[in-house]
Design an enzyme around this catalytic site. Structure first.
Site, PDB file in Angstrom:
ATOM      1  N   ARG A   1       0.797  -1.206   0.000  1.00  0.00           N
ATOM      2  CA  ARG A   1       0.000   0.000   0.000  1.00  0.00           C
ATOM      3  C   ARG A   1       0.841   1.273   0.000  1.00  0.00           C
ATOM      4  O   ARG A   1       0.595   2.195  -0.774  1.00  0.00           O
ATOM      5  CB  ARG A   1      -0.947   0.010   1.208  1.00  0.00           C
ATOM      6  CG  ARG A   1      -2.169  -0.881   1.070  1.00  0.00           C
ATOM      7  CD  ARG A   1      -1.891  -2.369   0.995  1.00  0.00           C
ATOM      8  NE  ARG A   1      -1.135  -2.853   2.155  1.00  0.00           N
ATOM      9  CZ  ARG A   1      -0.463  -4.002   2.195  1.00  0.00           C
ATOM     10  NH1 ARG A   1      -0.407  -4.791   1.135  1.00  0.00           N
ATOM     11  NH2 ARG A   1       0.182  -4.377   3.288  1.00  0.00           N
ATOM     12  N   THR A   2       1.851   1.331   0.851  1.00  0.00           N
ATOM     13  CA  THR A   2       2.671   2.547   0.905  1.00  0.00           C
ATOM     14  C   THR A   2       3.431   2.751  -0.394  1.00  0.00           C
ATOM     15  O   THR A   2       3.558   3.889  -0.881  1.00  0.00           O
ATOM     16  CB  THR A   2       3.632   2.472   2.106  1.00  0.00           C
ATOM     17  OG1 THR A   2       2.868   2.571   3.314  1.00  0.00           O
ATOM     18  CG2 THR A   2       4.630   3.616   2.075  1.00  0.00           C
TER      19      THR A   2
ATOM     20  N   CYS B   1      -5.731  -3.423   8.477  1.00  0.00           N
ATOM     21  CA  CYS B   1      -4.604  -2.745   7.838  1.00  0.00           C
ATOM     22  C   CYS B   1      -4.998  -1.292   7.723  1.00  0.00           C
ATOM     23  O   CYS B   1      -6.009  -0.974   7.079  1.00  0.00           O
ATOM     24  CB  CYS B   1      -4.304  -3.329   6.464  1.00  0.00           C
ATOM     25  SG  CYS B   1      -3.108  -2.345   5.506  1.00  0.00           S
ATOM     26  N   ASN B   2      -4.225  -0.418   8.335  1.00  0.00           N
ATOM     27  CA  ASN B   2      -4.582   0.997   8.316  1.00  0.00           C
ATOM     28  C   ASN B   2      -4.401   1.632   6.946  1.00  0.00           C
ATOM     29  O   ASN B   2      -5.292   2.323   6.450  1.00  0.00           O
ATOM     30  CB  ASN B   2      -3.748   1.752   9.351  1.00  0.00           C
ATOM     31  CG  ASN B   2      -4.237   1.538  10.772  1.00  0.00           C
ATOM     32  OD1 ASN B   2      -5.109   2.247  11.247  1.00  0.00           O
ATOM     33  ND2 ASN B   2      -3.687   0.538  11.452  1.00  0.00           N
TER      34      ASN B   2
ATOM     35  N   ALA C   1      -4.512   0.530   3.981  1.00  0.00           N
ATOM     36  CA  ALA C   1      -5.513   0.136   2.987  1.00  0.00           C
ATOM     37  C   ALA C   1      -6.766   0.997   3.058  1.00  0.00           C
ATOM     38  O   ALA C   1      -7.523   1.079   2.074  1.00  0.00           O
ATOM     39  CB  ALA C   1      -5.882  -1.335   3.172  1.00  0.00           C
TER      40      ALA C   1
ATOM     41  N   CYS D   1      -0.696   1.673  12.748  1.00  0.00           N
ATOM     42  CA  CYS D   1      -0.290   0.602  11.836  1.00  0.00           C
ATOM     43  C   CYS D   1      -0.482  -0.683  12.613  1.00  0.00           C
ATOM     44  O   CYS D   1      -0.026  -0.788  13.762  1.00  0.00           O
ATOM     45  CB  CYS D   1       1.156   0.763  11.395  1.00  0.00           C
ATOM     46  SG  CYS D   1       1.789  -0.662  10.465  1.00  0.00           S
TER      47      CYS D   1
END
Length: 231
Positions: free
Chosen positions: A46-47, A80-81, A83, A193
């Site tokens: 994601r990042t 999941c943050n 996302a 996170c």
């Protein structure tokens, strides 16, 4: 039925499921929530998608959310943050409503009686860049404190250590980052996170986003809980 879209990372998903069970009032198996899980570690990172031009995870997230709905899920949760940057698109394209992890965190902060306070935020660079935590804190009359660049680099490295199973190495970095934010006046620090609470135990100064999400899922199906089993 609760649908869990996980694998981002696998340990964070396992931590969420443990906290979901621990925070569900139950005396026998049948008292627990029915859950279906898709834990897919191969969802694009994601990042990297947000900051480095990497492949977008959106199509995968929508595919797996749709599969959860087809399997009988009536609401979803993503431990999941980062996302959650794609939260609105996932919900609209899959047709499955989700509980937003930041809304769950705000509920936990409110339960502590905090208002007009500075709240620390530890998260991936992608989550910080997305800004959804900062926005929700502002909407609720709170202020976000984030690490300086050097501290953020250490947090980011420690998150990768957790994904690689090096929890002891990561723990000391996370604790130092928490101490730095509380030293700057943070009344509480969001573990934004889901790798962070997987490496840290409960603490009075922290708000565990994984635990907050688990509690929110239980409230959705069972209503308000008279007590919180975990600190």
């Amino acid at each position: 039925m609760l649908g869990v879209l996980g694998g981002m990372g696998p340990l964070a998903t396992a931590d969420f499921l443990t906290k979901l069970v621990e925070n569900t009032p139950a005396e026998k198996d049948a008292d627990h929530l029915p859950v279906i899980i898709r834990s897919i570690p191969q969802i694009p990172e994601r990042t990297a998608a947000l900051l480095d031009g990497g492949p977008s995870p959106l199509a995968d997230l929508v595919e797996h959310a749709s599969a959860l709905k087809s399997g009988g899920a009536t609401i979803g949760a993503m431990p999941c943050n980062t996302a959650h940057h794609w939260f609105d698109e996932i919900v609209s394209q899959s047709g499955l409503p989700f509980i937003h992890i930041a809304d769950a965190v705000i509920a936990d902060i409110r339960a502590r009686g905090l208002s007009d306070a500075a709240i620390g935020l530890l998260a991936t660079p992608g989550t910080l860049h997305s800004g959804f935590y900062q926005d929700k804190l502002i909407e609720n009359g709170l202020r976000a404190l984030i690490p300086d660049e050097a501290s953020q680099q250490r947090v980011t490295r420690a998150i990768e250590w957790v994904k690689g199973g090096k929890l002891d190495f990561a723990r000391s970095e996370f604790l130092a980052a928490i101490e730095a934010l509380t030293g700057k006046g943070a009344r509480a620090v969001i573990l934004g996170c889901t790798e962070l609470p997987a490496a840290l135990g409960p603490g009075d100064a922290t708000v565990d986003s994984t635990l907050a999400l688990a509690r929110a899922c239980v409230r959705h199906f069972r209503g308000p809980m008279p007590t919180a089993p975990c600190p």
